[in-house]
Write an enzyme that holds these catalytic residues in place. Structure first.
Site, PDB file in Angstrom:
ATOM      1  N   LYS A 169     -18.703  27.550   4.066  1.00  0.00           N
ATOM      2  CA  LYS A 169     -18.049  28.577   3.233  1.00  0.00           C
ATOM      3  C   LYS A 169     -17.747  27.922   1.888  1.00  0.00           C
ATOM      4  CE  LYS A 169     -14.856  30.321   1.461  1.00  0.00           C
ATOM      5  NZ  LYS A 169     -14.830  30.555  -0.003  1.00  0.00           N
ATOM      6  N   GLY A 200     -18.070  33.773   0.392  1.00  0.00           N
ATOM      7  CA  GLY A 200     -17.179  34.936   0.411  1.00  0.00           C
ATOM      8  C   GLY A 200     -15.786  34.504   0.029  1.00  0.00           C
ATOM      9  N   GLY A 202     -12.010  33.252   0.324  1.00  0.00           N
ATOM     10  CA  GLY A 202     -11.384  32.311   1.242  1.00  0.00           C
ATOM     11  C   GLY A 202     -10.519  32.998   2.273  1.00  0.00           C
ATOM     12  N   VAL A 205     -13.500  35.171   4.577  1.00  0.00           N
ATOM     13  CA  VAL A 205     -14.510  34.404   5.316  1.00  0.00           C
ATOM     14  C   VAL A 205     -13.936  33.062   5.788  1.00  0.00           C
ATOM     15  CG1 VAL A 205     -16.784  33.312   5.148  1.00  0.00           C
ATOM     16  CG2 VAL A 205     -16.393  35.540   4.105  1.00  0.00           C
ATOM     17  N   GLY A 206     -13.211  32.384   4.893  1.00  0.00           N
ATOM     18  CA  GLY A 206     -12.614  31.099   5.264  1.00  0.00           C
ATOM     19  C   GLY A 206     -11.638  31.273   6.417  1.00  0.00           C
ATOM     20  N   GLU A 244      -9.197  17.298   2.906  1.00  0.00           N
ATOM     21  CA  GLU A 244      -9.211  16.485   1.679  1.00  0.00           C
ATOM     22  C   GLU A 244      -8.534  17.331   0.610  1.00  0.00           C
ATOM     23  OE1 GLU A 244      -9.985  13.514   1.721  1.00  0.00           O
ATOM     24  OE2 GLU A 244     -11.427  13.242   3.345  1.00  0.00           O
ATOM     25  N   CYS A 278      -9.662  15.565  -7.858  1.00  0.00           N
ATOM     26  CA  CYS A 278      -8.533  15.230  -6.993  1.00  0.00           C
ATOM     27  C   CYS A 278      -8.112  13.778  -7.153  1.00  0.00           C
ATOM     28  CB  CYS A 278      -8.923  15.499  -5.546  1.00  0.00           C
ATOM     29  SG  CYS A 278     -10.509  14.757  -5.118  1.00  0.00           S
ATOM     30  N   GLU A 378       0.073  18.497  -9.198  1.00  0.00           N
ATOM     31  CA  GLU A 378      -1.313  18.304  -9.617  1.00  0.00           C
ATOM     32  C   GLU A 378      -1.668  19.396 -10.625  1.00  0.00           C
ATOM     33  OE1 GLU A 378      -4.498  19.303  -6.844  1.00  0.00           O
ATOM     34  OE2 GLU A 378      -5.390  17.357  -7.294  1.00  0.00           O
TER      35      GLU A 378
HETATM   36  P1  NAD Z   1      -8.753  26.177  -2.964  1.00  0.00           P
HETATM   37  O1  NAD Z   1      -7.915  25.517  -1.947  1.00  0.00           O
HETATM   38  O2  NAD Z   1      -8.223  27.366  -3.649  1.00  0.00           O
HETATM   39  O3  NAD Z   1     -10.136  26.652  -2.317  1.00  0.00           O
HETATM   40  C1  NAD Z   1     -10.969  25.775  -1.596  1.00  0.00           C
HETATM   41  C2  NAD Z   1     -11.837  26.587  -0.661  1.00  0.00           C
HETATM   42  O4  NAD Z   1     -10.998  27.204   0.335  1.00  0.00           O
HETATM   43  C3  NAD Z   1     -12.583  27.733  -1.339  1.00  0.00           C
HETATM   44  O5  NAD Z   1     -13.862  27.863  -0.764  1.00  0.00           O
HETATM   45  C4  NAD Z   1     -11.719  28.935  -1.016  1.00  0.00           C
HETATM   46  O6  NAD Z   1     -12.410  30.162  -1.064  1.00  0.00           O
HETATM   47  C5  NAD Z   1     -11.272  28.599   0.403  1.00  0.00           C
HETATM   48  N1  NAD Z   1     -10.068  29.307   0.860  1.00  0.00           N
HETATM   49  C6  NAD Z   1      -9.105  29.896   0.104  1.00  0.00           C
HETATM   50  N2  NAD Z   1      -8.169  30.468   0.914  1.00  0.00           N
HETATM   51  C7  NAD Z   1      -8.549  30.226   2.190  1.00  0.00           C
HETATM   52  C8  NAD Z   1      -7.984  30.545   3.470  1.00  0.00           C
HETATM   53  N3  NAD Z   1      -6.848  31.217   3.589  1.00  0.00           N
HETATM   54  N4  NAD Z   1      -8.625  30.122   4.585  1.00  0.00           N
HETATM   55  C9  NAD Z   1      -9.764  29.404   4.501  1.00  0.00           C
HETATM   56  N5  NAD Z   1     -10.345  29.083   3.307  1.00  0.00           N
HETATM   57  C10 NAD Z   1      -9.752  29.486   2.165  1.00  0.00           C
HETATM   58  O7  NAD Z   1      -9.164  25.017  -3.966  1.00  0.00           O
HETATM   59  P2  NAD Z   1     -10.037  25.146  -5.272  1.00  0.00           P
HETATM   60  O8  NAD Z   1      -9.211  25.816  -6.305  1.00  0.00           O
HETATM   61  O9  NAD Z   1     -11.380  25.694  -4.956  1.00  0.00           O
HETATM   62  O10 NAD Z   1     -10.224  23.577  -5.628  1.00  0.00           O
HETATM   63  C11 NAD Z   1      -9.256  22.839  -6.288  1.00  0.00           C
HETATM   64  C12 NAD Z   1      -8.400  22.042  -5.324  1.00  0.00           C
HETATM   65  O11 NAD Z   1      -9.212  21.214  -4.505  1.00  0.00           O
HETATM   66  C13 NAD Z   1      -7.457  21.063  -6.016  1.00  0.00           C
HETATM   67  O12 NAD Z   1      -6.171  21.169  -5.485  1.00  0.00           O
HETATM   68  C14 NAD Z   1      -8.043  19.695  -5.727  1.00  0.00           C
HETATM   69  O13 NAD Z   1      -7.141  18.644  -5.731  1.00  0.00           O
HETATM   70  C15 NAD Z   1      -8.691  19.895  -4.429  1.00  0.00           C
HETATM   71  N6  NAD Z   1      -9.782  18.921  -4.245  1.00  0.00           N
HETATM   72  C16 NAD Z   1      -9.630  17.891  -3.359  1.00  0.00           C
HETATM   73  C17 NAD Z   1     -10.628  16.947  -3.191  1.00  0.00           C
HETATM   74  C18 NAD Z   1     -10.495  15.805  -2.212  1.00  0.00           C
HETATM   75  O14 NAD Z   1     -11.510  15.259  -1.812  1.00  0.00           O
HETATM   76  N7  NAD Z   1      -9.319  15.423  -1.811  1.00  0.00           N
HETATM   77  C19 NAD Z   1     -11.803  17.049  -3.918  1.00  0.00           C
HETATM   78  C20 NAD Z   1     -11.934  18.108  -4.805  1.00  0.00           C
HETATM   79  C21 NAD Z   1     -10.917  19.045  -4.937  1.00  0.00           C
END
Ligand code: NAD
Length: 472
Positions: A169, A200, A202, A205-206, A244, A278, A378
């Site tokens: 996803k 889709g 989050g 689909v997530g 992560e 991150c 962050e």
């Molecule tokens: P996000 O958490 O908003 O989304 C990540 C993914 O989760 C997306 O595909 C999103 O659609 C999905 N998602 C959203 N709600 C969900 C739910 N309720 N259930 C399941 N899935 C769901 O993050 P983002 O805005 O896409 O990315 C930025 C964030 O990612 C930052 O906080 C950053 O620090 C973190 N990040 C961490 C690492 C690491 O390796 N530690 C690497 C890159 C980014």
């Protein structure tokens, strides 16, 4: 206008059951460049079913067969290099050097999983018992937008190396990059259902993947808030979960360091991936006695750092991925000023001369206290904090004064001193005098930066269950 109207289930491109269309943007121009038709919960179920059907055969494959699959995936990603590079540049806005790195990384990371697989013992002896390390089952791989192809390929390669099948996803904001990855991986001709891609929302689909009783494991990269929601949703079915999450990484400059060597690295570590990383070193800890010297050197280095058009080879910092992300960064800059921090460089608004595009002025605050919002949360943009410390004990206390623990840097003329300090920092990774990455070493966060580890044998183990067999 690009129209992405297919998801990937059971070895085929399919029209989603979901009917919502989502706009894709070029963050450098703010223009809509395409639309993606989003999958829904029903599509997620179909993808999970396909992965379940493919699991028994995949779990029985041997190492050579898995290596062959991964090799075909890597070759396919390499063949699609130029297309992916364009998508990374236009849809994500990564500047030239970053976009070339990100594109290569998507195929390199498959090779890294192959290296981990080659040396791995799936059967081990523990006293009088044989221990079999067996695939955990169907894996749900949920990825963010800040390195779409790299995260998809990295998680998928490791899941397949372990003998799992997968439902991916990706972020809805990276649908063009995902579409290139899907076409490339289709060419690798893996057995149907081994991997499935359902782009889709989050929360639709997530969430369906996180709560499905047929998914055994979630590997998630993204924000802490969503990571915690996934952990809660996974609890009912006791899924194995790797998270992560974010970071607020300290860069500790010891008093013996040479500013001329260190400052370019501090700025590069802080502004890595346009600040949307991150691991970014966003809290710069310098000796109080040399604060003025470091302030001047950092300001001079930032003045040379261009934020703007990602197509310009001189650009180091590209636009933020979305209007929402741009506004979030602006809000943090205002908060920093309201809380009494002093601007050393940058500030609110776009870089000089820019009227459109979600670009941010490379910003550094000084006179920052550890309890200020900009030092705690962050920001995920090119905004750095300078914090002075009196002695090494205070430097360690400040470095650890955070809810996060993903990454840290130490800069020193004495590597033995740097290593001793590394042992006392609460962080999944500490880099001493280097910005380099070791792909066979575990990667992941302490505290609220995550759960579990990816990469190398630790990453492989996270997709396996240990079974003890004792024969009387
Ligand atoms: P996000 O958490 O908003 O989304 C990540 C993914 O989760 C997306 O595909 C999103 O659609 C999905 N998602 C959203 N709600 C969900 C739910 N309720 N259930 C399941 N899935 C769901 O993050 P983002 O805005 O896409 O990315 C930025 C964030 O990612 C930052 O906080 C950053 O620090 C973190 N990040 C961490 C690492 C690491 O390796 N530690 C690497 C890159 C980014």
């Amino acid at each position: 206008m690009r129209r992405i109207e297919h998801i990937y289930i059971d070895g085929r491109f399919a029209t989603p059951h979901g009917e919502e269309w989502f706009d894709l943007f070029n963050p450098a121009t703010e223009q809509v460049i395409g639309q993606v038709r989003l999958a829904d919960a029903e599509d997620a179920c179909l993808a999970i079913d396909a992965a379940r059907r493919a699991l028994p055969a995949m779990a029985r494959t041997g190492v050579d067969e898995r290596l062959d699959m991964l090799g075909r995936m890597q070759a396919a990603m390499e063949r699609h290099h130029d297309e992916l590079l364009e998508a990374v540049r236009v849809e994500y806005g990564a500047p030239y050097s970053r976009s070339t790195w990100m594109t290569r990384f998507a195929s390199d990371v498959i090779g890294q999983a192959m290296t981990a697989l080659r040396g791995f013992a799936f059967e081990q002896q523990a006293g009088s018992a044989r221990v079999l390390l067996q695939p955990v089952g169907v894996a749900g791989l949920i990825t963010p937008w800040n390195s779409d192809a790299g995260f998809i390929c990295g998680k998928l390669a490791m899941a397949l190396a372990a003998g799992c099948t997968a439902v991916i996803k990706p972020s809805e904001m990276s649908a063009w990059q995902t579409e290139v990855v899907a076409r490339a991986l289709h060419e690798a001709q893996l057995p149907p259902g081994v991997f499935n891609i359902v782009t889709g929302r989050g929360e639709v689909v997530g969430a369906a993947i996180a709560s499905s009783p047929h998914v055994a494991k979630i590997s998630f990269t993204g924000s802490g808030m969503v990571g915690k929601a996934i952990l809660r949703a996974s609890a009912d079915t006791l899924k194995r979960v790797t998270l992560e999450l974010g970071g607020k990484s300290p860069s500790i400059v010891l008093d013996d360091a040479d500013p001329a060597t260190v400052v370019p690295q501090l700025v590069a570590a802080g502004f890595i991936n346009s600040g949307q990383a991150c691991i970014a070193g966003t809290r710069i800890l310098v000796p109080a006695a040399r604060l003025a010297e470091y302030e001047a050197a950092i300001a001079a280095e930032v003045a040379k750092t261009r934020s703007g058009d990602p197509a310009d080879p001189d650009t180091a910092i590209g636009p933020m991925v979305s209007a929402r992300q741009w506004e979030r960064v602006q809000r943090y800059i205002r908060t920093g000023l309201e809380e009494g921090a002093r601007l050393l460089a940058g500030g609110e608004g776009r870089p000089d001369g820019m009227t459109r595009g979600w670009c941010v002025r490379p910003t550094v605050f000084t006179d920052v206290r550890s309890d200020m919002t900009i030092a705690r949360e962050e920001i995920f943009g090119p905004v750095l904090c300078v914090l002075p410390y009196r002695d090494e004990e205070e430097a360690i206390a400040l470095a650890n004064d955070t809810a996060y623990g993903l990454n840290a840097w130490v800069f020193t003329a004495d590597t033995a001193r740097g290593q001793a300090l590394a042992a006392r920092i609460e962080s999944g990774r500490v880099l001493v005098n280097t910005l380099a990455h070791e792909p066979q070493a575990p990667f992941g966060g302490m505290k609220q930066s995550g759960l579990g580890r990816e990469n190398g044998r630790w990453g492989l183990e996270s997709f396996l269950e240990a079974k003890t067999v004792l024969v009387g």
